[in-house]
Write an enzyme that holds these catalytic residues in place. Structure first.
Site, mmCIF file in Angstrom:
data_model
loop_
_atom_site.group_PDB
_atom_site.id
_atom_site.type_symbol
_atom_site.label_atom_id
_atom_site.label_comp_id
_atom_site.label_asym_id
_atom_site.label_seq_id
_atom_site.Cartn_x
_atom_site.Cartn_y
_atom_site.Cartn_z
ATOM 1 N N LYS A 247 -20.245 -21.029 -9.456
ATOM 2 C CA LYS A 247 -19.587 -20.886 -10.755
ATOM 3 C C LYS A 247 -18.142 -20.424 -10.563
ATOM 4 O O LYS A 247 -17.227 -20.894 -11.249
ATOM 5 C CB LYS A 247 -20.363 -19.879 -11.606
ATOM 6 C CG LYS A 247 -20.048 -19.930 -13.095
ATOM 7 C CD LYS A 247 -20.483 -21.237 -13.710
ATOM 8 C CE LYS A 247 -20.305 -21.271 -15.202
ATOM 9 N NZ LYS A 247 -21.383 -20.626 -15.952
ATOM 10 N N TYR B 63 0.855 -1.187 0.000
ATOM 11 C CA TYR B 63 0.000 0.000 0.000
ATOM 12 C C TYR B 63 0.891 1.237 0.000
ATOM 13 O O TYR B 63 1.875 1.279 -0.707
ATOM 14 C CB TYR B 63 -0.973 -0.062 1.185
ATOM 15 C CG TYR B 63 -2.140 0.871 1.051
ATOM 16 C CD1 TYR B 63 -2.964 0.833 -0.073
ATOM 17 C CD2 TYR B 63 -2.423 1.810 2.036
ATOM 18 C CE1 TYR B 63 -4.027 1.692 -0.215
ATOM 19 C CE2 TYR B 63 -3.503 2.683 1.902
ATOM 20 C CZ TYR B 63 -4.294 2.616 0.779
ATOM 21 O OH TYR B 63 -5.350 3.476 0.639
ATOM 22 N N ASP C 138 -27.285 -16.865 -16.009
ATOM 23 C CA ASP C 138 -28.664 -16.935 -15.500
ATOM 24 C C ASP C 138 -29.449 -15.645 -15.720
ATOM 25 O O ASP C 138 -30.071 -15.098 -14.800
ATOM 26 C CB ASP C 138 -28.655 -17.310 -14.013
ATOM 27 C CG ASP C 138 -28.184 -18.740 -13.786
ATOM 28 O OD1 ASP C 138 -28.030 -19.471 -14.777
ATOM 29 O OD2 ASP C 138 -27.973 -19.126 -12.625
ATOM 30 N N ALA D 82 -36.609 -23.310 -26.936
ATOM 31 C CA ALA D 82 -36.299 -22.129 -27.749
ATOM 32 C C ALA D 82 -35.721 -21.012 -26.887
ATOM 33 O O ALA D 82 -35.837 -19.828 -27.208
ATOM 34 C CB ALA D 82 -37.558 -21.650 -28.469
ATOM 35 N N GLY D 83 -35.090 -21.409 -25.775
ATOM 36 C CA GLY D 83 -34.449 -20.432 -24.907
ATOM 37 C C GLY D 83 -33.051 -20.083 -25.387
ATOM 38 O O GLY D 83 -32.642 -20.437 -26.504
ATOM 39 N N ASN E 63 -21.319 -28.249 -18.980
ATOM 40 C CA ASN E 63 -20.675 -26.982 -19.326
ATOM 41 C C ASN E 63 -19.285 -26.818 -18.736
ATOM 42 O O ASN E 63 -18.494 -26.015 -19.224
ATOM 43 C CB ASN E 63 -21.554 -25.805 -18.882
ATOM 44 C CG ASN E 63 -22.723 -25.572 -19.814
ATOM 45 O OD1 ASN E 63 -23.108 -26.459 -20.571
ATOM 46 N ND2 ASN E 63 -23.308 -24.389 -19.756
#
Length: 763
Positions: free
Chosen positions: A95, A40, A138, A196-197, A319
C-alpha cells in the site's frame, strides 16, 4: 507457470535484492561535516525550538506534511482473513508503494499487535504526531467502524479506512455514470448489495448520500437477505435491514436495477441476471473472481453495464483510483479530516474525468483506438495521468469549502504544476508499455533462449501475456533450463542445427542467397549462415514466420546487429537505421539518440535520426520536445561538427515546423527550463520540458546513457531499433531480465504499429 513457481517468484520478489518493498531515502545533502552538523547536532536544535514555539511549524521543518501511516492489526487481510500483524506487513508495504508511485506520498507502515479496540485506538493516537494522515487498512468489521469513527473524532489529521471508503468512492463514480448512460435516476433505482462488511456498508451509505433511497436497497450477508425482523442484528446491519418479506438473492434480484457485489465468487447465475430490470447495472467486485464472470454476464444480457475489480475487463473498480489522490488533496491543504464533502468531491471528479476526451497515451496503453464515455468506459483507467490533477484539487477545494483546511490553496495553476512535478520520478511509462503489449501480444523469437536470463525473460513474457515467445537455441539446453526454472508452458522450441530444421534452413538459405549472391555470398555460405541463430531468427522475421525478434544478450552489439541489417534491412525511405534509449530518470522519461549504430552521422542523417526518434517518442504516447545537443549554444562555435547540428535543425524547422526541436544547445540548458527560457527565449523549446536529446555522435550518446544507467540507477529501455523494415531489437551485452522483458514489450508494440500501418496502406 505452476502454482508453486508463482509462489516462489512472489517470495523472491519480496526478499531480493533486499527484504521489503520500501525504504527511507535522505532528502538533504549529507556529504560534509557541515551538512551533518545541520542535519543533527547542533543545527537541528533550531527547527526544534521553532516547532516548540508554534506546533504548526512541524509542517515547515519536517516531512510530516507528506507522510501517511498505513496501519493495520492484520485481522482482515485481503482474502486471507485474520493472519496477524506481522503477516500483514507485506500488504501494508505494498500500500505504501502505491501511495508513492501514484501520488508521491511517503509512507511508514505500522502493524499493531492488538485486537482490542481501545488499545488499538490509543496506539494510533500516541503515534499520530508523526504523521500528516492515517490510512487504516485490513481491520475486520465491526471493529473497523468504531476505530475509524473515534479516531476521526479524536485526531486533527485526516483518517480514512480505505477498505470502507475506497471501493465506495470508485463504485459511486461508476454508478453515477452508468445511471446517466442508462437514463435512470439514483433516487428511483432498486439496488441489491451482496455483502455486509465494511466496504458494503460504506458503499451503501455513500450511494444514499448521492440520493439512493433506503427503501429501495436490499442488503444480503452470508445468511441471506438482512430483514428488519431478523434477530440479533449488529448495529450497521440494522441500518440497512429491509421490510420486504424476501429471503434469498434470487428474490432480491427480481426487477432490480443495480447489483453491487462485495461478497464471494459465482453466486449470481444467468437466471438471476435475466430477472433484473431493463438496462441492468452489475458491479461484481469480488476478487479475484467476481460474483458472475464478465464474459458470462455480457453474453446473457446485451443491455448490461458491467464492472468488476479485475484489470482484464472494462470498467475496473480499483481503489488505486481513490486513496492516493484523496490523501494528496487532504495533505496539501493540511486538512483536519477527510469528511463526506471531500469523498463526494472525489466521486464527482472521477465521474467527470471519464466524460472528458481521453489522452492518446491512455488509448495507447490499453490498445484502444479511442476510449470514450460509454457502457465499456464509465470510470477512468488507473494509468490515466490526469488523475493526479483531477482528484486532489477537487478534494482540496472541498476541504476548504467545508472548513477543514488549515492551509488553503490560492494559486490553483501553481498547485497543478506542483502535482505534475511530484510525479516526474514515477515510471508509469513502463507499466503503460507492458499493458499496451498485452492488448495484442505477438509471436516473438528469442534468439538466445539457451541463456538462462533470456529464458527467464521469455517465461515472464509468456506468463504475463506480453508476447508469445518462440525459443531458439540448443533444444536440450533449453529444456534443461526450463526444468530448472519450472517453465512448464507449451511453447515452441526451434534448434537451427537440428535435423528437424534442415528443410527450413535450406529454404531460408536459398532466399538469403538470392538476395546476396551479387555481394559475395555463395549458396554454401548461406547454408552455413542459416545454422547461426541470428541469421536464422532474422529470416524467421523477414519471412513472416514470427512477428519480431530479440537478440544480443550474449554477443557484442556489432556482431548481433550485422545479420539483422543484412537480412531484414531498413524500412522504405530510410537510408540508415538508428537506435534510441529510453531512460526512466528522476525528472521523468528521457529519450537519447543515436546510442548504438551511427558513429558520426551527417547533417542529413542527424535530421533523419531526429524524425525517427520523434516517431518513437510518440509510440509511447508522448509528444516529443527535442534538443539537438552540443558543447555549443546557438552559434557560439563555428566548428564544422557544430555546424552540421545547425544544418539538421534548420532542415527540421523547414520541413517539420510543428516538431518541437531546436539546437545546437548544451545539455544543461536543454534540461533546465528556467535557464533556457531566461537565456534563449527565442528558442522553440524555451520554457518547455525537454524529453528527447539527440547527440551528434555515438560516443556522446552511448556514454551518456550508460552513465545515467550506472550512476543514477535510471531504468533503461533500449536500444530501441528505429527505421527497420520489420520489428527486431538488439539488446546490449548482458542485459538484465527486466531489460529483456521491456524490450520484448517494445518489440510487440513495434509489431502492432507496423501491422496497423500495413492495414492502412492496404485500405
Amino acid at each position: 507457470m505452476s502454482k508453486e513457481s508463482k509462489r516462489r517468484e512472489a517470495l523472491i520478489y519480496h526478499a531480493k535484492p533486499q527484504p521489503g518493498k520500501i525504504e527511507v531515502v535522505p532528502t538533504k545533502k549529507y556529504s560534509s561535516q557541515r551538512d551533518l552538523s545541520l542535519a543533527y547536532s547542533p543545527g537541528v536544535a533550531e527547527p526544534c525550538l521553532e516547532i516548540a514555539k508554534e506546533t504548526e511549524n512541524v509542517y515547515k521543518y519536517t516531512a510530516k506534511g507528506n507522510l501517511v501511516a498505513v496501519i493495520s492489526n492484520g485481522t482482515a487481510v485481503l482474502g486471507l482473513g485474520d493472519i496477524g500483524p506481522e503477516a500483514s506487513k507485506p500488504v501494508m508495504e505494498g500500500k505504501g508503494l502505491l501511495f508513492k508511485i501514484f501520488a508521491g506520498i511517503d509512507v511508514f507502515d505500522i502493524e499493531v499487535g492488538t485486537k482490542d479496540v481501545d488499545a488499538f485506538i490509543e496506539t494510533v493516537k500516541n503515534i499520530a504526531p508523526t504523521f500528516g494522515g492515517i490510512n487504516l487498512e485490513d481491520i475486520k468489521a465491526p471493529e473497523a467502524f468504531e476505530i475509524e469513527r473515534r479516531l476521526k473524532e479524536e485526531l486533527d489529521i485526516p483518517v480514512m479506512h480505505d477498505d470502507q471508503h475506497g471501493t465506495a468512492i470508485i463504485s459511486a463514480a461508476a454508478l453515477l455514470n452508468a445511471l446517466e448512460i442508462n437514463g435512470k435516476k439514483l433516487e428511483e433505482v432498486r439496488i441489491v448489495i451482496s455483502g455486509a462488511g465494511a466496504a458494503a456498508i460504506s458503499c451503501t451509505r455513500l450511494y444514499q448520500a448521492f440520493g439512493a433511497k433506503r427503501e429501495n436497497i436490499v442488503m444480503l450477508d452470508s445468511k441471506g437477505v438482512i430483514r428488519n425482523d431478523r434477530e440479533n442484528l449488529a448495529g450497521e446491519k440494522t441500518e440497512f435491514s429491509t421490510h420486504r418479506k424476501i429471503d434469498t438473492l434470487v428474490d432480491a434480484m427480481k426487477d432490480a436495477d443495480v447489483f453491487v457485489g462485495l461478497s464471494i465468487a459465482n453466486i449470481v447465475d444467468q437466471d438471476m441476471l435475466r430477472s433484473m430490470a431493463q438496462d441492468p447495472i452489475v458491479f461484481a467486485m469480488a476478487n479475484p473472481d467476481p460474483e458472475i464472470a464478465y464474459d458470462l454476464a455480457i453474453a446473457t444480457r446485451d443491455d448490461i453495464i458491467m464492472a468488476t475489480g479485475r484489470s482484464d475487463h472494462p470498467n475496473q473498480v480499483n481503489n488505486v483510483l481513490g486513496f492516493p489522490f484523496i490523501f494528496r488533496g487532504a495533505l496539501d491543504v493540511r486538512a483536519t479530516k477527510i469528511n463526506e464533502e471531500m469523498k463526494m468531491a472525489a466521486v464527482k471528479a472521477l465521474a467527470d474525468l471519464a466524460k472528458e476526451s481521453v489522452p492518446e497515451q491512455v488509448n495507447i496503453a490499453y490498445g484502444e483506438t479511442r476510449l470514450n464515455f460509454s457502457k465499456e468506459y464509465i470510470i477512468p483507467k488507473p494509468f490515466d495521468p490526469r488523475l493526479i490533477t483531477a482528484v486532489p484539487p477537487a478534494v482540496a477545494k472541498a476541504a476548504m469549502e467545508s472548513g477543514v483546511a488549515r492551509e488553503p490553496i490560492t494559486d490553483w495553476q501553481k498547485y497543478e504544476d506542483e502535482l505534475l512535478d511530484r510525479m516526474g520520478s514515477d515510471n508509469k511509462i513502463v507499466r503503460l508499455l507492458l499493458n499496451r503489449a498485452r492488448t495484442n501480444p505477438k509471436r516473438i523469437v528469442f534468439a538466445e533462449s539457451d541463456q538462462l536470463d533470456v529464458l527467464k525473460a521469455a517465461q515472464i513474457v509468456h506468463d504475463d501475456g506480453i508476447a508469445h515467445p518462440v525459443l531458439l537455441g540448443n533444444r536440450e539446453t533449453i529444456l534443461e533450463l526450463m526444468q530448472e526454472i519450472d517453465f512448464t508452458a507449451n511453447v515452441e522450441i526451434i534448434d537451427p542445427k537440428s535435423t528437424e530444421e534442415k528443410d527450413t534452413v535450406n529454404k531460408y538459405a536459398n532466399t538469403y542467397w538470392k538476395s546476396r549472391k551479387r555481394k559475395g555470398i555463395t549458396l554454401f555460405d548461406a547454408q552455413k549462415l542459416m545454422r547461426q541463430r541470428n541469421y536464422f531468427a532474422s529470416m524467421m522475421v523477414s519471412e513472416g514466420d514470427v512477428d519480431g525478434m530479440i537478440t544480443g544478450y550474449s554477443s557484442s552489439y556489432p556482431s548481433a546487429v550485422r545479420p539483422v541489417l543484412e537480412v531484414i534491412g531498413a524500412a522504405p525511405g530510410v537510408q540508415k537505421a538508428a537506435t534510441a534509449n529510453l531512460m526512466i530518470t528522476s525528472r521523468g522519461p528521457l529519450f537519447l539518440a543515436d546510442t548504438s549504430i551511427n558513429i558520426e552521422p551527417s547533417a542529413k542523417e542527424l535530421a533523419k535520426i531526429g524524425q525517427m526518434t520523434a516517431h518513437t517518442v510518440r509510440m509511447f504516447g508522448l509528444e516529443p520536445v527535442m534538443a539537438m545537443t552540443s558543447y555549443s549554444n546557438f552559434g557560439s562555435s563555428a566548428n564544422e561538427k557544430v555546424a552540421k547540428i545547425r544544418e539538421a535543425v534548420s532542415y527540421l524547422h523547414r520541413n517539420y515546423p510543428d516538431l518541437l526541436v531546436d539546437g545546437e544547445v548544451q545539455a544543461d540548458f536543454a534540461l533546465n527550463m528556467e535557464l533556457m527560457k531566461s537565456k534563449f527565449p527565442f528558442s522553440k523549446i524555451a520554457g518547455k520540458k525537454v524529453n528527447t536529446l539527440v547527440f551528434s555522435n555515438i560516443d556522446s550518446a552511448n556514454i551518456t546513457y550508460k552513465m545515467l544507467k550506472e550512476l543514477n540507477k535510471a531504468d533503461n529501455i533500449g536500444p530501441i531499433m528505429m527505421g527497420m523494415r520489420k520489428p527486431v531489437h538488439v539488446l546490449q551485452l548482458g542485459a538484465s531480465v527486466d531489460e529483456i522483458v521491456n524490450m520484448a514489450a517494445i518489440t510487440v508494440i513495434d509489431a502492432q504499429q507496423k501491422e496497423k500501418k500495413q492495414e492502412v496502406e492496404e485500405i
